[in-house]
Scaffold this motif. Sequence first.
Motif, PDB file in Angstrom:
ATOM      1  N   ALA A 173      13.274   0.217  -3.248  1.00  0.00           N
ATOM      2  CA  ALA A 173      12.042   0.652  -3.912  1.00  0.00           C
ATOM      3  C   ALA A 173      12.272   0.936  -5.393  1.00  0.00           C
ATOM      4  N   ALA A 174      13.482   1.312  -5.748  1.00  0.00           N
ATOM      5  CA  ALA A 174      13.799   1.634  -7.140  1.00  0.00           C
ATOM      6  C   ALA A 174      14.425   0.460  -7.870  1.00  0.00           C
ATOM      7  N   ALA A 175      14.281  -0.748  -7.346  1.00  0.00           N
ATOM      8  CA  ALA A 175      14.989  -1.922  -7.866  1.00  0.00           C
ATOM      9  C   ALA A 175      14.720  -2.174  -9.343  1.00  0.00           C
ATOM     10  N   ALA A 176      13.553  -1.811  -9.839  1.00  0.00           N
ATOM     11  CA  ALA A 176      13.220  -2.078 -11.236  1.00  0.00           C
ATOM     12  C   ALA A 176      14.113  -1.304 -12.199  1.00  0.00           C
ATOM     13  N   ARG A 177      14.766  -0.239 -11.710  1.00  0.00           N
ATOM     14  CA  ARG A 177      15.598   0.588 -12.577  1.00  0.00           C
ATOM     15  C   ARG A 177      17.064   0.533 -12.166  1.00  0.00           C
ATOM     16  N   ILE A 178      17.410  -0.481 -11.378  1.00  0.00           N
ATOM     17  CA  ILE A 178      18.783  -0.653 -10.918  1.00  0.00           C
ATOM     18  C   ILE A 178      19.251  -2.058 -11.290  1.00  0.00           C
ATOM     19  N   ALA A 179      20.404  -2.152 -11.935  1.00  0.00           N
ATOM     20  CA  ALA A 179      21.013  -3.442 -12.288  1.00  0.00           C
ATOM     21  C   ALA A 179      22.304  -3.611 -11.509  1.00  0.00           C
ATOM     22  N   TYR A 180      22.666  -4.862 -11.219  1.00  0.00           N
ATOM     23  CA  TYR A 180      23.852  -5.148 -10.415  1.00  0.00           C
ATOM     24  C   TYR A 180      24.860  -6.005 -11.170  1.00  0.00           C
ATOM     25  N   GLN A 181      24.804  -5.981 -12.483  1.00  0.00           N
ATOM     26  CA  GLN A 181      25.801  -6.656 -13.296  1.00  0.00           C
ATOM     27  C   GLN A 181      25.974  -5.894 -14.597  1.00  0.00           C
ATOM     28  N   VAL A 182      27.054  -6.167 -15.302  1.00  0.00           N
ATOM     29  CA  VAL A 182      27.336  -5.470 -16.554  1.00  0.00           C
ATOM     30  C   VAL A 182      26.239  -5.789 -17.559  1.00  0.00           C
ATOM     31  N   PRO A 183      25.541  -4.796 -18.078  1.00  0.00           N
ATOM     32  CA  PRO A 183      24.466  -5.078 -19.036  1.00  0.00           C
ATOM     33  C   PRO A 183      25.013  -5.660 -20.338  1.00  0.00           C
ATOM     34  N   ASP A 184      24.298  -6.616 -20.889  1.00  0.00           N
ATOM     35  CA  ASP A 184      24.668  -7.201 -22.170  1.00  0.00           C
ATOM     36  C   ASP A 184      24.009  -6.373 -23.262  1.00  0.00           C
ATOM     37  N   LEU A 185      24.726  -5.388 -23.766  1.00  0.00           N
ATOM     38  CA  LEU A 185      24.146  -4.466 -24.736  1.00  0.00           C
ATOM     39  C   LEU A 185      24.015  -5.082 -26.122  1.00  0.00           C
ATOM     40  N   ALA A 186      24.476  -6.318 -26.300  1.00  0.00           N
ATOM     41  CA  ALA A 186      24.232  -7.033 -27.557  1.00  0.00           C
ATOM     42  C   ALA A 186      22.830  -7.616 -27.598  1.00  0.00           C
ATOM     43  N   ASP A 187      22.197  -7.716 -26.436  1.00  0.00           N
ATOM     44  CA  ASP A 187      20.819  -8.201 -26.350  1.00  0.00           C
ATOM     45  C   ASP A 187      19.892  -7.042 -26.728  1.00  0.00           C
ATOM     46  N   PRO A 188      19.048  -7.201 -27.735  1.00  0.00           N
ATOM     47  CA  PRO A 188      18.202  -6.084 -28.194  1.00  0.00           C
ATOM     48  C   PRO A 188      17.344  -5.473 -27.091  1.00  0.00           C
ATOM     49  N   ASP A 189      16.790  -6.310 -26.221  1.00  0.00           N
ATOM     50  CA  ASP A 189      15.941  -5.783 -25.150  1.00  0.00           C
ATOM     51  C   ASP A 189      16.759  -4.975 -24.147  1.00  0.00           C
ATOM     52  N   VAL A 190      17.934  -5.486 -23.802  1.00  0.00           N
ATOM     53  CA  VAL A 190      18.794  -4.760 -22.863  1.00  0.00           C
ATOM     54  C   VAL A 190      19.285  -3.462 -23.500  1.00  0.00           C
ATOM     55  N   ARG A 191      19.654  -3.531 -24.755  1.00  0.00           N
ATOM     56  CA  ARG A 191      20.135  -2.352 -25.466  1.00  0.00           C
ATOM     57  C   ARG A 191      19.062  -1.264 -25.483  1.00  0.00           C
ATOM     58  N   ALA A 192      17.823  -1.671 -25.740  1.00  0.00           N
ATOM     59  CA  ALA A 192      16.714  -0.707 -25.778  1.00  0.00           C
ATOM     60  C   ALA A 192      16.494  -0.051 -24.416  1.00  0.00           C
ATOM     61  N   ARG A 193      16.784  -0.779 -23.357  1.00  0.00           N
ATOM     62  CA  ARG A 193      16.602  -0.225 -22.008  1.00  0.00           C
ATOM     63  C   ARG A 193      17.521   0.968 -21.760  1.00  0.00           C
ATOM     64  N   TYR A 194      18.731   0.933 -22.343  1.00  0.00           N
ATOM     65  CA  TYR A 194      19.726   1.962 -22.043  1.00  0.00           C
ATOM     66  C   TYR A 194      19.975   2.952 -23.189  1.00  0.00           C
TER      67      TYR A 194
END
Length: 459
Positions: A173-194
């Motif tokens: 149910a919480a899948a939208a806020r759970i990731a299962y791989q190393v986030p690419d924090l060089a990606d601006p959108d991914v960086r903004a998420r965290y």
Amino acid sequence: MSENTLPVVVVGAGPVGLAAAAHLLDRGLEPLVLEAGEQAGAHVREWHSVRLFSRWGEVVDPVAEKLLAPTGWTHPNPDSYPTGQEWAQQYLQPLAEVLGERVRFGARVVGVARRGRDRVVDAGRESEPLSVHVQTTAGEERILARAVVDASGTWASPNPLGADGLPALGERAAAARIAYQVPDLADPDVRARYAGKRVAVAGSGHSALTALVAFAELAEAVPGTHVDWLLRRGEVGNTFGGGDADQLPARGALGRRAATAVEAGHITTVTGFRTTAVEQTDAGLVLESLDGRRLAPVDEVVVLTGFRPDLSWLSEVRLDLDPTLQAARALAPLIDPNVHSCGTVYPHGARELAQPEPGVFLVGMKSYGRAPTFLAMTGYEQVRSVAAAIAGDHEAAERVELVLPETGVCGGAGLFDDPGAATATATATTATAASEGGCCGPAEPVGVTISPTQVTLND
């Protein structure tokens, strides 16, 4: 059609699958690589920003290089370390192009069987070819094969957050806020998420250490960013790996960098935490452990607890796998994390990988089942031997043509969860917890102290 004129089907156009095709072609056999994705190295491209532990000189198969040579392909600097993106673009894609129509994209294998025989039937089994069922955008088709080399890997089947191997209550149910791989924090959108968020990172392997380093760097740049690092094991122990003793220097360096990241204060270590439930609240996600502990709310969760093989489409062929790891049975004693902290896996091939179903081989990461830390060069040696066996050159199949680095398997679960079994076995990098930890340890997170002399980077 004679079985000897049928192709050898290779499942997966990743590093080991494409190497298998190159070796088969070098043996005068006709490979057919079936890849569910739309590009070579589809799974590798998903972790494109992560740098490999192995140098370029260790991740290019020699027979594949020979196949590439007439095209003018230039080997990258053998002493440099590629990212996943570089590996895919500079090596895997050109290799797939050389193989041409022998590689089919958008072709998902959904089943393998013996033609006209389910797994129960003995009569006439060995005289029938293998039947590979494939799903494409045009529909379903069946391809007859003299052998099947499964190099599909495990990337598409990550382990869940739930400590019992099944999703924790509320995890889906919480899948939208759970990731299962190393986030690419060089990606601006991914960086903004965290950025500026509280993040729970679950896992103790190399992916988790990579994430810790990345998040620590983010925390230095963006105040308010903090990580709760969740370990199922009772103490940190040898989580940071072999350090200077690791014969893969980049892997040892990662452990030292992760230890430094923890010491910097942006990461809180929580030991003995076995997640059983995820509760969504107005303040964030609240994770609950088997022993009743509940973490303070977090904004995001990153689950890096390993992978498992998808065996569902092999249900009609006869397999003999280790019941614990779902790995090739002969390999399991060497890679079982219940036994090994850092085990050494000897080079191996067709004999260890063959299954009771003639002509079926599980290779690459899938041959390790749920065990961690597979090296590309291990896979290349595997498919060299398997291709020789399929071609009937049993002397070459038995020959060993590889020397592997030591400390080939590190970390894991099992007995590492018992603080009594996880004594200080790391040879160069150690950590001491402020508490004994354990499954019934204190409810508050514990700090980790690292001696600066033990985590000095050799840049």
